[in-house]
Structures are given as C-alpha cells and as structure tokens.
Design a protein around this motif. Structure first.
Motif, PDB file in Angstrom:
ATOM      1  N   ALA A 177       3.840  20.243 -15.528  1.00  0.00           N
ATOM      2  CA  ALA A 177       3.288  18.896 -15.397  1.00  0.00           C
ATOM      3  C   ALA A 177       1.924  18.861 -14.720  1.00  0.00           C
ATOM      4  CB  ALA A 177       4.265  18.010 -14.628  1.00  0.00           C
ATOM      5  N   ARG A 178       1.373  19.999 -14.393  1.00  0.00           N
ATOM      6  CA  ARG A 178       0.038  20.017 -13.783  1.00  0.00           C
ATOM      7  C   ARG A 178      -0.973  19.357 -14.721  1.00  0.00           C
ATOM      8  NH1 ARG A 178      -1.203  26.096 -12.299  1.00  0.00           N
ATOM      9  NH2 ARG A 178      -0.232  26.313 -14.346  1.00  0.00           N
ATOM     10  N   ASP A 179      -1.851  18.567 -14.137  1.00  0.00           N
ATOM     11  CA  ASP A 179      -2.918  17.882 -14.887  1.00  0.00           C
ATOM     12  C   ASP A 179      -2.394  16.788 -15.818  1.00  0.00           C
ATOM     13  OD1 ASP A 179      -4.853  19.610 -13.736  1.00  0.00           O
ATOM     14  OD2 ASP A 179      -4.393  21.127 -15.251  1.00  0.00           O
ATOM     15  N   TRP A 180      -1.184  16.278 -15.583  1.00  0.00           N
ATOM     16  CA  TRP A 180      -0.663  15.178 -16.381  1.00  0.00           C
ATOM     17  C   TRP A 180      -1.539  13.944 -16.207  1.00  0.00           C
ATOM     18  CZ3 TRP A 180       3.632  11.367 -14.890  1.00  0.00           C
ATOM     19  CH2 TRP A 180       4.143  10.700 -16.017  1.00  0.00           C
ATOM     20  N   ILE A 181      -1.842  13.279 -17.292  1.00  0.00           N
ATOM     21  CA  ILE A 181      -2.789  12.156 -17.234  1.00  0.00           C
ATOM     22  C   ILE A 181      -2.247  10.955 -16.461  1.00  0.00           C
ATOM     23  CG2 ILE A 181      -4.018  12.809 -19.336  1.00  0.00           C
ATOM     24  CD1 ILE A 181      -2.398  10.721 -20.861  1.00  0.00           C
ATOM     25  N   ALA A 183      -0.265  11.237 -13.701  1.00  0.00           N
ATOM     26  CA  ALA A 183       0.142  11.642 -12.350  1.00  0.00           C
ATOM     27  C   ALA A 183      -0.314  10.596 -11.334  1.00  0.00           C
ATOM     28  CB  ALA A 183      -0.456  13.002 -12.005  1.00  0.00           C
ATOM     29  N   GLY A 184       0.622  10.178 -10.485  1.00  0.00           N
ATOM     30  CA  GLY A 184       0.305   9.196  -9.455  1.00  0.00           C
ATOM     31  C   GLY A 184       0.383   7.759  -9.899  1.00  0.00           C
ATOM     32  N   TYR A 185       0.522   7.507 -11.193  1.00  0.00           N
ATOM     33  CA  TYR A 185       0.653   6.136 -11.686  1.00  0.00           C
ATOM     34  C   TYR A 185       1.971   5.530 -11.179  1.00  0.00           C
ATOM     35  CZ  TYR A 185      -3.078   5.740 -15.241  1.00  0.00           C
ATOM     36  OH  TYR A 185      -4.276   5.628 -15.900  1.00  0.00           O
ATOM     37  N   ARG A 186       1.917   4.259 -10.812  1.00  0.00           N
ATOM     38  CA  ARG A 186       3.141   3.526 -10.519  1.00  0.00           C
ATOM     39  C   ARG A 186       3.799   3.149 -11.846  1.00  0.00           C
ATOM     40  NH1 ARG A 186       2.380  -1.128  -8.940  1.00  0.00           N
ATOM     41  NH2 ARG A 186       0.131  -1.258  -9.222  1.00  0.00           N
ATOM     42  N   MET A 187       5.108   3.320 -11.916  1.00  0.00           N
ATOM     43  CA  MET A 187       5.828   3.056 -13.160  1.00  0.00           C
ATOM     44  C   MET A 187       7.302   2.829 -12.867  1.00  0.00           C
ATOM     45  SD  MET A 187       5.789   6.953 -14.733  1.00  0.00           S
ATOM     46  CE  MET A 187       4.018   7.127 -14.519  1.00  0.00           C
ATOM     47  N   ARG A 216       9.543  11.383 -12.215  1.00  0.00           N
ATOM     48  CA  ARG A 216       9.119  11.875 -10.898  1.00  0.00           C
ATOM     49  C   ARG A 216       8.731  13.347 -10.977  1.00  0.00           C
ATOM     50  NH1 ARG A 216      13.551   8.465  -8.640  1.00  0.00           N
ATOM     51  NH2 ARG A 216      12.521   6.604  -7.805  1.00  0.00           N
ATOM     52  N   SER A 217       9.464  14.122 -11.775  1.00  0.00           N
ATOM     53  CA  SER A 217       9.154  15.548 -11.921  1.00  0.00           C
ATOM     54  C   SER A 217       7.791  15.761 -12.555  1.00  0.00           C
ATOM     55  CB  SER A 217      10.230  16.234 -12.763  1.00  0.00           C
ATOM     56  OG  SER A 217      11.489  16.185 -12.126  1.00  0.00           O
ATOM     57  N   ALA A 218       7.395  14.810 -13.410  1.00  0.00           N
ATOM     58  CA  ALA A 218       6.086  14.911 -14.053  1.00  0.00           C
ATOM     59  C   ALA A 218       4.958  14.470 -13.125  1.00  0.00           C
ATOM     60  CB  ALA A 218       6.060  14.063 -15.323  1.00  0.00           C
ATOM     61  N   GLY A 219       5.303  13.732 -12.066  1.00  0.00           N
ATOM     62  CA  GLY A 219       4.283  13.273 -11.133  1.00  0.00           C
ATOM     63  C   GLY A 219       4.121  11.770 -11.070  1.00  0.00           C
ATOM     64  N   GLY A 220       5.056  11.023 -11.688  1.00  0.00           N
ATOM     65  CA  GLY A 220       4.983   9.575 -11.662  1.00  0.00           C
ATOM     66  C   GLY A 220       5.480   9.003 -10.342  1.00  0.00           C
ATOM     67  N   ASP A 236       0.206  -0.661 -13.744  1.00  0.00           N
ATOM     68  CA  ASP A 236      -0.766   0.161 -13.019  1.00  0.00           C
ATOM     69  C   ASP A 236      -1.837   0.608 -14.005  1.00  0.00           C
ATOM     70  OD1 ASP A 236      -2.232   1.834 -11.413  1.00  0.00           O
ATOM     71  OD2 ASP A 236      -0.538   3.056 -10.759  1.00  0.00           O
ATOM     72  N   ARG A 237      -3.038   0.085 -13.788  1.00  0.00           N
ATOM     73  CA  ARG A 237      -4.146   0.352 -14.713  1.00  0.00           C
ATOM     74  C   ARG A 237      -3.740  -0.033 -16.138  1.00  0.00           C
ATOM     75  NH1 ARG A 237      -4.837   6.012 -11.659  1.00  0.00           N
ATOM     76  NH2 ARG A 237      -2.761   5.304 -10.984  1.00  0.00           N
ATOM     77  N   GLU A 238      -3.854   0.850 -17.107  1.00  0.00           N
ATOM     78  CA  GLU A 238      -3.513   0.461 -18.481  1.00  0.00           C
ATOM     79  C   GLU A 238      -2.015   0.535 -18.765  1.00  0.00           C
ATOM     80  OE1 GLU A 238      -3.605   4.948 -19.080  1.00  0.00           O
ATOM     81  OE2 GLU A 238      -4.563   3.494 -17.755  1.00  0.00           O
ATOM     82  N   LEU A 239      -1.252   1.127 -17.850  1.00  0.00           N
ATOM     83  CA  LEU A 239       0.162   1.408 -18.097  1.00  0.00           C
ATOM     84  C   LEU A 239       1.050   0.244 -17.659  1.00  0.00           C
ATOM     85  CD1 LEU A 239       1.975   3.737 -19.148  1.00  0.00           C
ATOM     86  CD2 LEU A 239       2.315   4.381 -16.741  1.00  0.00           C
ATOM     87  N   ILE A 240       1.897  -0.219 -18.588  1.00  0.00           N
ATOM     88  CA  ILE A 240       2.831  -1.320 -18.351  1.00  0.00           C
ATOM     89  C   ILE A 240       4.232  -0.812 -18.673  1.00  0.00           C
ATOM     90  CG2 ILE A 240       3.489  -3.659 -19.023  1.00  0.00           C
ATOM     91  CD1 ILE A 240       0.520  -3.861 -20.134  1.00  0.00           C
TER      92      ILE A 240
END
Length: 264
Positions: A177-181, A183-187, A216-220, A236-240
C-alpha cells in the motif's frame, strides 16, 4: 440539457468465497444502485453504467425489499422498474471501453455497494485506472457501503493486496500500500460490526477480511458510526463515501452537491 455525465462502476460478481470453504450468492444492492442513480438523473445528470465484462450487474436478492426504502412501496417499485427498464441500466459498457475512449468527459464517478464489488472491482485494473484519473483531476468520486473498498484498486498490485488481507499478513499489505493515492483520506465503509450481522443473517458464513481493516491497512483514515446501519457519509477532498445501505440518499446528495460545485 444535461449537466454532465457520471460514470457508474458496476460489478459482475455473483459468488463470494467464504472462510472455511463454500460461497455466498451476492450482487449489487438495489437501493444502493437505484437511489443514487435516480437522484443523479433527477438532478439533471446523465449516467453511464460500465462493468468489467460489459454485462448488466446482478441484484442481490437480499436487497429486493421495501425495508431498504424505508417502507416506501412507491420508491421500492420505482427502483425495481428503473433497474429493469431504464436505458441507462441496460446500455452497459465495459470498463476497458470507457477507459480506451477517454475519461475526460465524465464529471464524476460512483460505485454502488453490495458484497459483489469485493470480488471483481476491488482488484480490477481498469477500475484502478478510472480511480486514478478522477483523483488526479480532483473530480467527485463517490462509493457506497462495500463500494468504498474498491478504492484499493488504485494500488499498483491490488490482487496481491487482497491476498495479503486474506492471509492476515499485515506487513505485506502495508508494503503493497505504499504510495496509495488515498493514504490519509478520511473515509467510511460498511463497518466490522455491521458485517458480523450480515455474515450471520445473509451470507451464512465468514468473510476473509472486513472492509474497515482493508481500508485501514491501505492507509485510509476510517471512521464508522457507533450505531449499526445508521446513515453516515464522509467527504474528504474529491472522495465521498457512504457507510451502509441507509446512507444511499445522503451520499447521493453529497455527490450532487460536489458535482454542482465543480460545474460552477
């Protein structure tokens, strides 16, 4: 005059493997497909449905109930008729054809839920290409119930990531999951406690992993409600993202608001 086109990513899966052997018959949920799609059409947007193999998605029998429409028989019948008869639900494209023709003309993308997306869309390379496009363009990207797990398709090797989840190899999953686009997004996503109920009452078996842990494992940055099956939408940003079937209309409203804002 149309305000623009929204791409709907559908699933072709009908069988989901269970821990310990056996499968459960699955599909998309009727309300999670029809309620947002109808809201988009009512708001002036066109929709284009695309699936991995170009066949129409299967609707999960567990979702064909007025209970998923708040007991509103009129809304239930409208949804059934819409899915069965509307051209937008029957003129189905392949994901590959949509990618090959170009994604710039779409204003947003939506992924309905049901367990089916876990099987195919979660690891589909074309779905990953689509998500990366909408992320890079900061265009509204909405996913509902189990649909949010599809965001891991944007990983370089989503199939290996799912295998790591199935095997409980957290270190391998984190490395993939490193460099997942996202990562850190609230979801949000169908919660682990909601999944336990679904396993007991609908699937009659245990999944290999729950959706909260997958994201969570991916970084969400995943949050869910304390009360099972209460509507919950996170932007969060473009993600709904919407947590569960009860979030269908609230997620649709958030998507339409984002589309209107982007158009303005």
């Amino acid at each position: 005059m149309s305000k623009g086109q929204v791409l709907v990513l559908g699933s072709n899966a009908t069988q989901l493997g269970l821990r310990g052997g056996g499968t459960a018959t699955v599909g998309q949920y009727l309300n999670e497909t029809a309620v947002p799609a109808l809201a988009l059409l009512d708001a002036g947007y066109d929709i284009v449905l695309a699936t991995p193999n170009g066949a129409k998605p299967h609707i999960d029998a567990a979702s064909v109930s007025v209970d998923h429409f708040g007991g509103d028989e009129t809304a239930f019948q409208r949804a059934k008729y819409f899915f069965a008869s509307h051209p937008a639900m029957n003129d189905v494209r392949t994901l590959k054809s949509v990618v090959d023709e170009g994604l710039d003309g779409f204003a947003g993308v939506f992924v309905p839920g049901g367990h089916a997306p876990i099987v195919d869309l979660m690891v589909d390379r074309d779905a990953g290409t689509i998500l990366r496009h909408f992320h890079a363009a900061a265009k509204p990207t909405a996913l509902l119930c189990h649909g949010p797990v599809v965001v891991v398709a944007a990983l370089e090797d989503a199939s290996a990531f799912r295998k790591a989840l199935e095997e409980g190899d957290d270190a391998w999953a984190a490395d993939l999951a490193r460099d997942w686009i996202y990562a850190g997004y609230r979801m949000t996503v169908f919660s682990a406690s909601e999944e336990k109920i679904a396993e007991e009452q609908v699937l009659k078996g245990e999944l290999y992993f729950d959706m909260e842990k997958a994201l969570r494992s991916a970084g969400g940055n995943v949050s869910v409600t304390d009360k099972n099956f209460a509507s919950n939408v996170v932007v969060d940003r473009e993600l709904i993202t919407g947590q569960n079937p009860a979030s269908d209309r609230a997620m649709a409203d958030a998507l339409i608001e984002a589309l209107d804002r982007a158009a303005a």
